[in-house]
Design an enzyme around this catalytic site. Structure first.
Site, PDB file in Angstrom:
ATOM      1  N   VAL A 149      -2.783   2.459  -4.960  1.00 47.80           N
ATOM      2  CA  VAL A 149      -4.016   2.330  -4.917  1.00 47.80           C
ATOM      3  C   VAL A 149      -5.243   2.295  -6.491  1.00 47.80           C
ATOM      4  O   VAL A 149      -5.729   1.752  -6.820  1.00 47.80           O
ATOM      5  CB  VAL A 149      -4.691   3.065  -3.654  1.00 47.80           C
ATOM      6  CG1 VAL A 149      -6.646   2.991  -3.414  1.00 47.80           C
ATOM      7  CG2 VAL A 149      -4.132   3.298  -2.604  1.00 47.80           C
ATOM      8  N   LYS A 194      -6.952   9.645   3.832  1.00 46.48           N
ATOM      9  CA  LYS A 194      -7.356  10.093   4.978  1.00 46.48           C
ATOM     10  C   LYS A 194      -6.556  11.342   5.544  1.00 46.48           C
ATOM     11  O   LYS A 194      -7.747  11.985   6.306  1.00 46.48           O
ATOM     12  CB  LYS A 194      -7.155   9.429   6.152  1.00 46.48           C
ATOM     13  CG  LYS A 194      -5.381   9.288   6.092  1.00 46.48           C
ATOM     14  CD  LYS A 194      -5.133   7.483   5.415  1.00 46.48           C
ATOM     15  CE  LYS A 194      -3.499   7.072   5.452  1.00 46.48           C
ATOM     16  NZ  LYS A 194      -2.875   6.682   4.892  1.00 46.48           N
ATOM     17  N   GLU A 214     -14.696   5.653   2.082  1.00 49.68           N
ATOM     18  CA  GLU A 214     -14.724   4.144   3.383  1.00 49.68           C
ATOM     19  C   GLU A 214     -13.252   4.117   3.782  1.00 49.68           C
ATOM     20  O   GLU A 214     -12.782   3.305   3.736  1.00 49.68           O
ATOM     21  CB  GLU A 214     -15.580   3.353   2.364  1.00 49.68           C
ATOM     22  CG  GLU A 214     -15.806   1.724   2.722  1.00 49.68           C
ATOM     23  CD  GLU A 214     -15.749   2.043   4.620  1.00 49.68           C
ATOM     24  OE1 GLU A 214     -17.549   1.549   4.440  1.00 49.68           O
ATOM     25  OE2 GLU A 214     -15.277   2.332   5.681  1.00 49.68           O
ATOM     26  N   GLY A 244      -7.943   0.552   5.629  1.00 46.51           N
ATOM     27  CA  GLY A 244      -8.115  -0.149   4.389  1.00 46.51           C
ATOM     28  C   GLY A 244      -9.774  -0.334   3.669  1.00 46.51           C
ATOM     29  O   GLY A 244     -10.669  -0.141   3.219  1.00 46.51           O
ATOM     30  N   ILE A 303     -11.549  -2.982   5.100  1.00 45.92           N
ATOM     31  CA  ILE A 303     -12.578  -3.434   6.801  1.00 45.92           C
ATOM     32  C   ILE A 303     -14.198  -1.966   6.425  1.00 45.92           C
ATOM     33  O   ILE A 303     -13.441  -1.302   6.399  1.00 45.92           O
ATOM     34  CB  ILE A 303     -12.042  -3.131   8.166  1.00 45.92           C
ATOM     35  CG1 ILE A 303     -10.646  -3.872   7.993  1.00 45.92           C
ATOM     36  CG2 ILE A 303     -13.112  -3.238   8.877  1.00 45.92           C
ATOM     37  CD1 ILE A 303      -9.750  -3.584   9.076  1.00 45.92           C
ATOM     38  N   GLY A 310       9.636  -3.359   1.992  1.00 51.03           N
ATOM     39  CA  GLY A 310       8.469  -3.187   1.290  1.00 51.03           C
ATOM     40  C   GLY A 310       6.976  -2.371   2.429  1.00 51.03           C
ATOM     41  O   GLY A 310       6.458  -1.964   1.516  1.00 51.03           O
ATOM     42  N   ASP A 358      -0.956   9.584  11.521  1.00 48.01           N
ATOM     43  CA  ASP A 358      -1.891   8.075  10.591  1.00 48.01           C
ATOM     44  C   ASP A 358      -2.724   7.704  11.413  1.00 48.01           C
ATOM     45  O   ASP A 358      -3.975   8.010  11.039  1.00 48.01           O
ATOM     46  CB  ASP A 358      -1.033   7.193   9.521  1.00 48.01           C
ATOM     47  CG  ASP A 358      -1.933   6.451   9.028  1.00 48.01           C
ATOM     48  OD1 ASP A 358      -2.661   6.841   7.670  1.00 48.01           O
ATOM     49  OD2 ASP A 358      -2.271   5.414   9.175  1.00 48.01           O
ATOM     50  N   LYS A 405      -7.371   8.913  11.162  1.00 47.67           N
ATOM     51  CA  LYS A 405      -7.954   7.932  11.203  1.00 47.67           C
ATOM     52  C   LYS A 405      -8.734   7.944  12.460  1.00 47.67           C
ATOM     53  O   LYS A 405      -9.992   7.921  12.067  1.00 47.67           O
ATOM     54  CB  LYS A 405      -7.735   6.679  11.153  1.00 47.67           C
ATOM     55  CG  LYS A 405      -6.644   6.509   9.784  1.00 47.67           C
ATOM     56  CD  LYS A 405      -5.913   5.036   9.617  1.00 47.67           C
ATOM     57  CE  LYS A 405      -5.518   4.345   8.755  1.00 47.67           C
ATOM     58  NZ  LYS A 405      -4.652   3.739   8.166  1.00 47.67           N
ATOM     59  N   GLY A 415      -2.685  -1.870   2.124  1.00 46.10           N
ATOM     60  CA  GLY A 415      -2.415  -2.946   0.307  1.00 46.10           C
ATOM     61  C   GLY A 415      -3.483  -2.328  -0.631  1.00 46.10           C
ATOM     62  O   GLY A 415      -4.653  -1.799  -0.015  1.00 46.10           O
TER      63      GLY A 415
HETATM   64  N1  HSE Z   1       0.576   3.825   6.271  1.00 48.41           N
HETATM   65  C1  HSE Z   1      -0.627   3.204   6.550  1.00 48.41           C
HETATM   66  C2  HSE Z   1      -0.680   2.184   7.296  1.00 48.41           C
HETATM   67  C3  HSE Z   1      -1.642   2.716   4.917  1.00 48.41           C
HETATM   68  O1  HSE Z   1       0.571   1.472   7.231  1.00 48.41           O
HETATM   69  O2  HSE Z   1      -1.656   1.202   8.169  1.00 48.41           O
HETATM   70  C4  HSE Z   1      -2.970   2.309   5.407  1.00 48.41           C
HETATM   71  O3  HSE Z   1      -3.467   3.567   5.575  1.00 48.41           O
END
Ligand code: HSE
Length: 405
Positions: free
Chosen positions: A12, A100, A124, A129, A131, A182, A196, A200, A297
């Site tokens: 990032v 996050k 944001e 990501g 959006i 990847g 994750d 969020k 990304g």
């Molecule tokens: N590991 C997270 C995903 C990256 O796959 O959405 C973005 O927050």
């Protein structure tokens, strides 16, 4: 000129530098100032890279430089990101982040410091990501009482589920392939176990409902138990399986949950595939809205971070009010949350359907032509506690997936 420092030159961080360099003229115009990257903090050196002469290994260079007015924290993880962010804010420097984990854990405290200093802590890029969703929730949907947010908030798991659907492969096979390409981390736990997405939805809910939603209060289930056979049943029934992160108002209470679910074709989330994310929002006067796009990304995430830099530049000595208050939102006990359930059971449909209906009442049975030692059925709507009690009575119980129509 506004000088900024970027903490972390990973995916990032390098994206942030690339976005600023690519769109320099228009970014400067929108910020009404020249944005100058003065430092990039990283443990490594980058010989030959254009940022090499800006690399510092010492955060003290940044914190002690009065020219630095905005810090971009894209290191990820809690430490030292938390300490660096806190010190930057306390020193009167605004911070923009994609982190996050840090926002979910310490966002409230960091927002309060920013407010007390008349600067900003913007995030944001932490959800969805590239959006735009944080700014819409905080600034655009302020006329509404938001009563639902349901999102596909994790690109990795959405990619895995989409690939399982197109290839007919099992979870482990697709995960390994995603890791080799990847698309998934070597340690995929935070993504595949739903942690994750949980962080969020906690962030989005805190902003939407104006109270603090603690991510540790959110019931979370990942996708590791989803099989190729589940996907076959879903296809036959006209559903797709998605990892949904939901918070919803029921009466005067809210529940929040992360779990895989059958999503029907009428849902706007049904056809959100691969690494894309989408966030469905319902407001009491707006009705439905959906935010869709690249949820992860390098460049999409960097786009959101740099937009926050522009916003910080436009509000250098003015705090942008955030509707995330310290009052904790008491979430409804998940046992009371109602759904219909898709259930798989060993045995023959004709021989045991009557046993199933004696427990669950009238169900919708489904068989697969090439799977003869089990069948599945869809229950009427019931709460989690009732379902659990009934499932205990069911001989040959294999698994269940919630249905979100
Ligand atoms: N590991 C997270 C995903 C990256 O796959 O959405 C973005 O927050």
């Amino acid at each position: 000129m506004i000088s900024i420092a970027v903490l972390g030159y990973g995916t990032v961080g390098s994206g942030v530098v690339e976005v600023i360099n690519t769109n320099q003229a228009s970014i400067n115009k929108k910020a009404a100032e020249e944005i100058n990257i003065k430092y990039v903090l990283d443990l490594r050196d980058f010989p030959g890279d254009p940022v090499q002469d800006k690399i510092t290994h010492d955060f003290e260079d940044i914190i002690n430089d009065p020219e630095i007015q905005i810090v971009v924290e894209v290191m990820g993880g809690l430490h030292p990101a938390y300490e660096f962010t806190k010190r930057a804010l306390e020193a009167g420097k605004s911070v923009c982040t994609s982190n996050k984990e840090l926002v979910a854990q310490h966002g409230l405290e960091l927002l309060e410091i920013a407010k007390s200093k008349d600067i900003n802590y913007l995030f944001e890029a932490s959800c969805g990501g590239g959006i735009p969703i944080i700014r819409p929730l905080n600034s655009s949907l302020t006329a509404d009482e938001i009563d639902e947010i349901t999102g596909i908030l994790n690109g990795t798991t959405n990619y895995i589920l989409s690939k399982m659907t197109t290839d007919g492969s099992d979870f482990d096979v697709v995960l390994k392939d995603a890791q080799d390409k990847g698309y998934a981390e070597r340690n995929p736990e935070a993504d595949v176990e739903g942690y994750d997405a949980c962080r969020k939805i906690a962030i989005l809910s805190s902003l939407a409902y104006g109270c603090h939603v603690d991510f540790s209060d959110i019931y979370t289930e990942g996708i590791t138990k989803i099989t190729a056979t589940d996907i076959k049943y879903a296809k036959k029934l006209g559903y797709s399986i998605k990892l949904l992160a939901t918070s919803k108002k029921i009466g005067d209470k809210f529940y929040a949950m992360v779990c895989p679910a059958f999503v029907g074709q009428d849902s706007p989330l049904y056809s959100v595939n691969n690494v894309f994310n989408a966030i469905f929002v319902h407001g009491n006067v707006l009705g439905d809205a959906m935010f869709y796009g690249s949820g992860a990304g390098k460049l999409p995430t960097a786009s959101a971070v740099v937009a926050d830099v522009v916003d910080c530049a436009k509000h250098l000595h003015r705090n942008i009010m955030m509707s995330w208050s310290s009052k904790r939102l008491e979430l409804m006990d998940v046992k009371q949350v109602e759904s219909r359930f898709f259930v798989r059971k060993a045995g023959s449909l004709t021989a045991t359907l009557s046993d199933v209906e004696a427990i669950f009442g009238p169900v919708e049975p489904i068989g697969l032509a090439d799977v003869t030692d089990e069948f599945a059925f869809i229950t009427p709507e019931m709460n989690e506690e009732t379902f659990k009690e009934k499932a205990k009575q069911l001989g040959g119980y294999i698994s269940r997936i919630r249905i979100k129509d």
